[in-house]
Design a protein around this motif. Sequence first.
Motif, PDB file in Angstrom:
ATOM      1  N   PRO A  76     -20.367 -21.458  -6.803  1.00  0.00           N
ATOM      2  CA  PRO A  76     -20.263 -20.512  -7.906  1.00  0.00           C
ATOM      3  C   PRO A  76     -20.635 -19.071  -7.598  1.00  0.00           C
ATOM      4  CG  PRO A  76     -22.208 -21.890  -8.137  1.00  0.00           C
ATOM      5  CD  PRO A  76     -21.419 -22.453  -7.000  1.00  0.00           C
ATOM      6  N   ALA A  77     -21.362 -18.811  -6.508  1.00  0.00           N
ATOM      7  CA  ALA A  77     -21.782 -17.435  -6.247  1.00  0.00           C
ATOM      8  C   ALA A  77     -20.571 -16.541  -5.970  1.00  0.00           C
ATOM      9  CB  ALA A  77     -22.730 -17.394  -5.055  1.00  0.00           C
ATOM     10  N   GLU A  78     -20.747 -15.251  -6.269  1.00  0.00           N
ATOM     11  CA  GLU A  78     -19.658 -14.310  -6.055  1.00  0.00           C
ATOM     12  C   GLU A  78     -19.366 -14.138  -4.562  1.00  0.00           C
ATOM     13  OE1 GLU A  78     -17.676 -12.649  -8.212  1.00  0.00           O
ATOM     14  OE2 GLU A  78     -18.557 -13.995  -9.681  1.00  0.00           O
ATOM     15  N   PRO A  79     -18.095 -14.039  -4.185  1.00  0.00           N
ATOM     16  CA  PRO A  79     -17.767 -13.872  -2.768  1.00  0.00           C
ATOM     17  C   PRO A  79     -18.036 -12.456  -2.291  1.00  0.00           C
ATOM     18  CG  PRO A  79     -15.782 -13.760  -4.072  1.00  0.00           C
ATOM     19  CD  PRO A  79     -16.907 -14.112  -5.039  1.00  0.00           C
ATOM     20  N   ALA A  80     -18.253 -12.340  -0.995  1.00  0.00           N
ATOM     21  CA  ALA A  80     -18.404 -11.012  -0.398  1.00  0.00           C
ATOM     22  C   ALA A  80     -17.066 -10.458   0.039  1.00  0.00           C
ATOM     23  CB  ALA A  80     -19.348 -11.100   0.800  1.00  0.00           C
ATOM     24  N   PRO A 112     -11.874 -15.014  -7.780  1.00  0.00           N
ATOM     25  CA  PRO A 112     -11.544 -16.158  -6.909  1.00  0.00           C
ATOM     26  C   PRO A 112     -11.370 -17.431  -7.704  1.00  0.00           C
ATOM     27  CG  PRO A 112     -13.886 -15.673  -6.795  1.00  0.00           C
ATOM     28  CD  PRO A 112     -13.268 -14.572  -7.614  1.00  0.00           C
ATOM     29  N   GLU A 113     -10.457 -18.275  -7.257  1.00  0.00           N
ATOM     30  CA  GLU A 113     -10.325 -19.600  -7.850  1.00  0.00           C
ATOM     31  C   GLU A 113     -11.415 -20.528  -7.330  1.00  0.00           C
ATOM     32  OE1 GLU A 113      -6.347 -20.911  -7.111  1.00  0.00           O
ATOM     33  OE2 GLU A 113      -5.464 -19.082  -7.926  1.00  0.00           O
ATOM     34  N   THR A 114     -11.868 -20.284  -6.119  1.00  0.00           N
ATOM     35  CA  THR A 114     -12.981 -21.015  -5.531  1.00  0.00           C
ATOM     36  C   THR A 114     -13.591 -20.129  -4.458  1.00  0.00           C
ATOM     37  OG1 THR A 114     -13.667 -23.128  -4.562  1.00  0.00           O
ATOM     38  CG2 THR A 114     -11.640 -22.156  -3.733  1.00  0.00           C
ATOM     39  N   THR A 115     -14.814 -20.466  -4.056  1.00  0.00           N
ATOM     40  CA  THR A 115     -15.516 -19.685  -3.048  1.00  0.00           C
ATOM     41  C   THR A 115     -16.076 -20.621  -1.991  1.00  0.00           C
ATOM     42  OG1 THR A 115     -16.160 -18.048  -4.707  1.00  0.00           O
ATOM     43  CG2 THR A 115     -17.359 -18.009  -2.643  1.00  0.00           C
ATOM     44  N   GLY A 131     -13.759 -15.575  -1.048  1.00  0.00           N
ATOM     45  CA  GLY A 131     -13.028 -16.001  -2.224  1.00  0.00           C
ATOM     46  C   GLY A 131     -11.636 -16.466  -1.844  1.00  0.00           C
ATOM     47  N   VAL A 132     -11.201 -17.558  -2.445  1.00  0.00           N
ATOM     48  CA  VAL A 132      -9.898 -18.149  -2.146  1.00  0.00           C
ATOM     49  C   VAL A 132      -9.098 -18.246  -3.433  1.00  0.00           C
ATOM     50  CG1 VAL A 132      -8.696 -20.192  -1.256  1.00  0.00           C
ATOM     51  CG2 VAL A 132     -10.877 -19.483  -0.241  1.00  0.00           C
ATOM     52  N   HIS A 135      -4.322 -13.039  -2.442  1.00  0.00           N
ATOM     53  CA  HIS A 135      -5.451 -12.482  -1.703  1.00  0.00           C
ATOM     54  C   HIS A 135      -5.906 -11.139  -2.269  1.00  0.00           C
ATOM     55  CE1 HIS A 135      -2.105 -10.273   0.245  1.00  0.00           C
ATOM     56  NE2 HIS A 135      -3.003  -9.348   0.452  1.00  0.00           N
ATOM     57  N   VAL A 136      -5.019 -10.451  -2.990  1.00  0.00           N
ATOM     58  CA  VAL A 136      -5.377  -9.147  -3.540  1.00  0.00           C
ATOM     59  C   VAL A 136      -6.423  -9.293  -4.641  1.00  0.00           C
ATOM     60  CG1 VAL A 136      -4.496  -7.117  -4.762  1.00  0.00           C
ATOM     61  CG2 VAL A 136      -3.130  -8.165  -2.942  1.00  0.00           C
TER      62      VAL A 136
END
Length: 311
Positions: A305-309, A203-206, A191-192, A196-197
């Motif tokens: 769109p998927a959730e970040p790890a 996330p704004e983008t992944t 996630g970006v 960063h917290v």
Amino acid sequence: MTACASFPALGTTAQVVVTDPGVLDAAAELLRRELGEVDLACSRFRPDSEISRLHRAAGRPVVVGPLLADALEAALRAARLTDGLVDPTVGAAVRELGYDRDFAALPEDSGSARSEAVPAPGWHRVMFDPATATVVLPRRVHLDLGATAKALAADRAAGAIHRTLGCGTLVNLGGDLSVAGAAPIGGWRVGVGDDHVTAADRPETTVTLYGGGLATSGTTRRRWRRAGETVHHIVDPRTGRNPAGRWRTVSVTALSCVDANTAATAAIVLGESAPGWLAARRLPARLVASDGAETLVAGWPRDEPAEPAVA
């Protein structure tokens, strides 16, 4: 399956993610050790650090240890590749802005008026022989390795953990990410965002990483006030002041975290011409303007769109 551990370090949050949960504790210990060594070598806030001793020996040749030698080589290479847009001799300028202690210890507003700006003396004034690890730092030249040392720590730690434990590894130091070894199936989902917290949950983008590094530089996190004026930690070496606020964050991917962070910092300093500069170097990047408008260059992907790890 991956496993993750995090802890505070270097004034930010350190995170290690490994593809073998059974080695997580050992990986976290290796990361702690690496960051402790980097802090002891490179921190300008510690009187017992090696770089503080180098400042006290200004004007005389000094043989430095392997880690500080690596950090100096990375910093001077960054300056050379960016034509001085990222320059380790900004120490006096950063200190004049009020960043003279660990960020967590900075007052909300120093209350003291700012004096004249202190442009960087120039990285070319630092005499460094990598073959002998000998440095001559001119008097009144103060180093700040902040633009490269944390990213170098991420690269070193990820590599060391992978070599020692044999697992795929991601190290994240406050938004400076480096990966080593085989990625998990589907890659490292990252996630970006500006912060960063919160990027892991919101996330704004992944994006997906399989190798190299990713770094985000910005003006929204390390901020404080000096005599009522908001300032931040990124300095234009040419002026000794904060650059004009064209971009609030720039994220870049590259073959290493050091290269990614060098480019992201240079882009903040460059301002309007940053997208063309990054594109000419074929560095995928995401630039977010002060009003939130997004610019993508050199193949940075549209939102996944998927959730970040991790974030």
